[in-house]
Motif scaffolding. Structure first.
Motif, PDB file in Angstrom:
ATOM      1  N   LYS A 112      10.902   3.515  -9.868  1.00 16.56           N
ATOM      2  CA  LYS A 112      10.637   3.922  -8.489  1.00 16.56           C
ATOM      3  C   LYS A 112      11.933   3.966  -7.673  1.00 16.56           C
ATOM      4  O   LYS A 112      12.243   4.952  -7.020  1.00 16.56           O
ATOM      5  CB  LYS A 112       9.653   2.928  -7.818  1.00 16.56           C
ATOM      6  N   THR A 113      12.686   2.854  -7.768  1.00 16.70           N
ATOM      7  CA  THR A 113      13.938   2.777  -7.017  1.00 16.70           C
ATOM      8  C   THR A 113      14.897   3.857  -7.488  1.00 16.70           C
ATOM      9  O   THR A 113      15.554   4.531  -6.696  1.00 16.70           O
ATOM     10  CB  THR A 113      14.567   1.389  -7.211  1.00 16.70           C
ATOM     11  N   ARG A 114      14.924   4.045  -8.785  1.00 11.34           N
ATOM     12  CA  ARG A 114      15.823   5.034  -9.365  1.00 11.34           C
ATOM     13  C   ARG A 114      15.495   6.437  -8.867  1.00 11.34           C
ATOM     14  O   ARG A 114      16.381   7.219  -8.532  1.00 11.34           O
ATOM     15  CB  ARG A 114      15.706   4.964 -10.898  1.00 11.34           C
ATOM     16  N   VAL A 135      11.232   2.416   2.531  1.00 10.81           N
ATOM     17  CA  VAL A 135      10.788   1.017   2.545  1.00 10.81           C
ATOM     18  C   VAL A 135      10.391   0.636   1.131  1.00 10.81           C
ATOM     19  O   VAL A 135       9.400   1.129   0.594  1.00 10.81           O
ATOM     20  CB  VAL A 135       9.584   0.797   3.482  1.00 10.81           C
ATOM     21  N   GLU A 136      11.184  -0.218   0.523  1.00  6.31           N
ATOM     22  CA  GLU A 136      10.930  -0.585  -0.873  1.00  6.31           C
ATOM     23  C   GLU A 136      10.021  -1.798  -0.973  1.00  6.31           C
ATOM     24  O   GLU A 136      10.045  -2.678  -0.117  1.00  6.31           O
ATOM     25  CB  GLU A 136      12.275  -0.906  -1.537  1.00  6.31           C
ATOM     26  N   ASP A 137       9.240  -1.822  -2.041  1.00  6.28           N
ATOM     27  CA  ASP A 137       8.447  -3.004  -2.404  1.00  6.28           C
ATOM     28  C   ASP A 137       7.452  -3.428  -1.331  1.00  6.28           C
ATOM     29  O   ASP A 137       7.379  -4.580  -0.927  1.00  6.28           O
ATOM     30  CB  ASP A 137       9.380  -4.180  -2.763  1.00  6.28           C
ATOM     31  N   LEU A 138       6.664  -2.462  -0.901  1.00 11.41           N
ATOM     32  CA  LEU A 138       5.675  -2.731   0.142  1.00 11.41           C
ATOM     33  C   LEU A 138       4.642  -3.777  -0.259  1.00 11.41           C
ATOM     34  O   LEU A 138       3.993  -4.373   0.600  1.00 11.41           O
ATOM     35  CB  LEU A 138       4.944  -1.438   0.505  1.00 11.41           C
TER      36      LEU A 138
HETATM   37 MG    MG Z   1      12.522  -1.037  -7.331  1.00  6.92          MG
END
Ligand code: MG
Ligand code: ATP
Length: 824
Positions: free
Chosen positions: A49-51, A148-151
């Motif tokens: 996801k982050t990538r 917004v990461e890791d909700l």
């Molecule tokens: Mg991530």
């Protein structure tokens, strides 16, 4: 061989994920044309996801958008954490870009946006509006990307804010992306199952306001490419096949497996550029990240291991200074050791601001491997060091956790109460509740810890009440009242218990109990003025409900005076809105108008959009009653806009209903249709059949008048389904008859027209608050009667309408009706 020959970082190419990238690009393109939107990316840990987000940011970097990034983090749990970090990390745009904030410092901006309002209940909305206003200002200058990461780890304030932006982003040049792990949305080691995220996700997705990208495991072909990309040279099937099979299409797992295999020299490059496996890989590749990480841990020496253990106790992110203090080692040594852990063992990384574990899963493995007793000791150590180094409100929750896990109940109670109070002051009740409950569980000598106990009992009760969990709230209020609190606290407890005790909130709720409790509170000498005002307000509400309008009026006047006296302007405005509703019911429109005008002056000071919404809707209605249509138009449009921003679709539907009704009556059919359709769209979002009936009837009326008779009939049939769920008679039911009357009129069925109109008017006169509808009904009926030649009957109904308009002070309509009467 050199250990770091592989390119396992974000500079190595991303393989696959073409569809996902395309979806984001498409959304970004439309954002560039001011059609902002939101994407939720979901998928298991390490799936990419982050990538994917980073890849997208890289691809569009030439466009030079403003990129605001923030990750949610349980261990740094602070209200609006990720959004605050967006400001902290982008001081340049916020400092120089913010509309009126050009010369403010970062801290001022953060305080302005996220600081406390005078009344806690305002804090949340004020924050939502202020942050959003900043974003929309920035987006008017340059495209904005909010990431917004890791909700799944977000605090409820952040969830609200995310939701708020998602609802309002459509007209801006902004794209918002949120990522989350579905499997972690209710993890037991969190403060509590993150219900606010789950609610948010389902309502966001249900609204169609966001697009969800569900990231699946990578296909084998892609996995092979990733392996080939990391291991330069030839990779035979003996290595490739087990990696692909056991990697299960999860890039993190694949990459970590390869790192481990090469470091432990289970696979080695040969002279000829081929990779060779020492043993059969299928046997040795650990099957889970857990095994992978714990294998790697055994390679560390004692000193590094201690450091890493302590870091895991601290959390996903940690500072040198805390590590140095807790380990009693010099900071410089810690810095060196961390660099070592980063380069060689690749357990941690530095993000430019602070160190953290490369992956949350890594932290958990390290943490789980620590012996229980050691854990206790280390949590205590970390807690004490944090306190010694100085803490602020945002640290209270973490301290409560550390002291809990250290078994230091005295300290834990202290920080739990503080954390609860801190969250409650921002209306983050979902977070506040478990801290209060934790304190209550630990308190063992109520006599010595009475203050903390009373604060926690009241706090827990309030948190439950805000969440509409009335029976549970009452249990806590009772405990509070039984523990001999201070007198003014007792008054508060009695009042709030009363509010939980009304019919509909409690199974055996009654107004008798309600009244008794309120009176008991009033007898307390030390009761605070605000409490008195609330009690008067409660009594006014009860008398209104019981139809005792005279008594209700008296209580309303007293409560409004009291709220003004203590300058609780927002609360006073709300009270005025409720009183005005009553005044409209009994035809005292001029009085209502006077009160409302006063309230409008005050809400502008108060800045709470929810109060403004209430006041503007009632003001709009009142102005329609009095024929001041232009001003009514302005107020209802404002109300509709505020309601839409807040996601109060029901209120928005009502505002547009009144706008449509007004335009319809003024023969502005096109505008009436516009508002009626808008109201319909808003009501549809509520998914409440009862609310949908409201705009349906006025839309049907517009259809009937513009000749779309069968559309009108169909819509009325739909509305009637919703009306069945109203327990009282409602003007909307009357309107349904009026619409049928109109359809009959156009179909040339005079008899049916008369029957339906009469039934509608009959219904209006049976329900309170309906002077306006009665006036409209009589007037419209009269003009239809005139058109089918029933002049006498027409005159009779015009006169009835005239009587009502006279009563509610509407000179404009009186003139209109007199003209009609003369023409008869
Ligand atoms: Mg991530
Ligand atoms: N398609 C891909 N091609 C190459 N490498 C990838 C790909 N997807 C992910 N990776 C790599 O896999 C690792 C894990 O990916 P990432 O951190 O994006 O996962 P994530 O879904 O954000 O996980 P988490 O939920 O734990 O935050 C990273 O090193 C990343 O660079």
């Amino acid at each position: 061989m050199e250990k770091n020959i592989f390119n396992i970082n974000n500079k190595s190419p991303m393989i696959g994920r073409e569809n996902e990238v395309q979806i984001i690009m498409d959304h970004f393109s439309s954002a560039l044309t001011s059609k902002g939107n939101t994407i939720l990316i979901s998928g298991e840990a390490g799936i990419g996801k982050t990538r994917l987000c980073n890849e997208f940011l890289r691809m569009i970097s030439a466009i030079n958008p403003i990129v605001l990034q923030g990750a949610c983090d349980r261990s740094l749990m602070s209200p609006f954490g990720p959004f605050r970090r967006m400001i902290q990390n982008n001081t340049d745009v916020f400092l120089f870009g913010g509309a009126a904030q050009a010369n403010r410092r970062t801290d001022d901006i953060i305080e302005y946006i996220f600081g406390l309002a005078d009344e806690p209940s305002h804090a949340l909305e004020a924050t939502l509006f202020r942050f959003y206003d900043h974003i929309s200002y920035l987006a008017s200058k340059r495209p904005v990307i909010i990431l917004v990461e890791d909700l799944h780890m977000a605090d409820s304030g952040s969830i609200h804010l995310f939701h708020f932006i998602a609802r309002n982003i459509a007209g801006t040049r902004a794209l918002m992306i949120g990522t989350y792990r579905p499997e972690d949305t209710g993890r037991p080691d969190q403060v509590e199952g993150n219900t606010s995220f789950n609610e948010c996700a389902s309502s966001l997705l249900g609204d169609n306001t966001v697009t969800e990208i569900k990231m699946a495991q990578l296909p084998d072909l892609v996995t092979r490419e990733i392996v080939a990309g990391i291991l330069p040279g030839q990779v035979g099937a003996d290595i490739m096949d087990p990696l692909v099979e056991l990697g299960e299409g999860n890039p993190l797992f694949i990459i970590e497996s390869i790192k481990w295999l090469t470091r432990t020299e289970q696979i080695v490059p040969t002279e000829g550029g081929r990779w060779e496996a020492k043993t059969s890989l299928a046997m040795i590749i650990p099957k889970t990240i857990y095994e992978l990480v714990s294998n790697r841990l055994t390679e560390l020496d004692r000193g590094s291991r201690d450091l890493l253990d302590l870091a895991a106790v601290i959390g996903q992110k940690f500072t040198y200074s805390l590590l140095a203090k807790a380990l009693e080692r010099p900071v410089i040594q810690i810095v060196e050791e961390l660099e070592e852990l980063e380069k060689k063992a690749q357990f941690v990384d530095f993000d430019g601001c602070s160190y953290g574990f490369v992956h949350e899963r890594f932290r958990r493995v390290v943490y789980d491997e620590i012996a229980e007793e050691e854990k206790h000791r280390m949590h205590g150590k970390v807690g004490n060091c944090m306190v010694a180094m100085g803490v602020g409100p945002d640290d209270y929750a973490r301290l409560s956790d550390h002291f809990l896990l250290a078994g230091m109940s005295h300290e834990c109670i202290d920080y739990s109460v503080r954390a609860g109070t801190h969250f409650a002051s921002r209306m983050e009740m979902i977070e506040a509740l478990p801290f209060y409950q934790r304190a209550l569980d630990l308190i063992d000598s109520p006599d010595l810890q009475k203050d903390q106990m009373c604060t926690s009992l009241e706090g827990a009760a309030d948190a439950l009440m805000v969440q509409e969990r009335y029976p549970e709230a009452i249990v806590y209020y009772d405990r509070l009242l039984n523990s001999q609190p201070k007198e003014k606290v007792r008054a508060r407890g009695l009042r709030k218990k009363a509010e939980c005790s009304i019919p509909g909130r409690m199974e055996n709720g009654s107004f008798e109990i309600f009244k008794e409790l309120l009176n008991e509170a009033l007898e307390i000498d030390e009761i605070e003025p605000f409490e008195i005002a609330e009690i008067l307000s409660n009594k006014a509400g009860m008398e209104t409900h019981l139809g005792h309008y005279g008594q209700a009026s008296e209580f309303f006047q007293l409560s409004i005076d009291k709220f003004s006296e203590i300058e609780a302007w927002g609360r006073m405005a709300m009270e005025v809105a409720h009183y005005s509703d009553l005044l409209l019911t009994i035809g005292k429109t001029s009085e209502a108008l006077a009160y409302l005008s006063d309230a409008v002056d005050h809400i502008l000071k108060d800045e709470d959009p929810r109060n403004e919404l209430e006041v503007r809707i009632v003001l709009g209605e009142t102005l329609i009653h009095q024929g001041v249509y232009d001003e009514a138009n302005v107020n209802l449009n404002l109300a509709s806009r505020i309601a839409e921003k807040l996601g109060e679709n029901g209120a928005a539907a009502w505002a547009n209903y009144y706008l449509a009704l007004m335009m319809d009556d003024l023969n502005e059919l096109e505008e009436a249709l516009f508002y009626a359709e808008k109201g319909r769209d808003q009501a549809l979002k509520t998914q409440s059949q009862a609310l949908m009936a409201v705009p349906f009837v006025v839309l049907a009326h517009c259809y009937a008048r513009s000749g779309r008779l069968s559309d009108a009939e169909k819509l009325i049939d739909d509305a009637v389904i919703g009306l069945a769920s109203y327990s009282e008679t409602t003007p909307i039911a009357g309107m349904a008859h009026i619409v049928r009357g109109e359809v009959s009129f156009y179909r040339g069925n005079g008899q049916k027209m008369i029957e339906e109109y009469s039934a509608g008017i009959e219904l209006f006169s049976n329900c309170y608050m309906e002077l306006l509808h009665r006036a409209l009904g009589e007037k419209w009926f009269a003009s239809r009667l005139a058109m089918i030649g029933k002049t006498e009957k027409a005159r009779e109904h015009f006169l009835k309408a005239r009587g009502i308009y006279q009563n509610i002070d509407n000179p404009y309509e009186l003139e209109r009706i007199d003209r009609e009467l003369n023409a008869l």
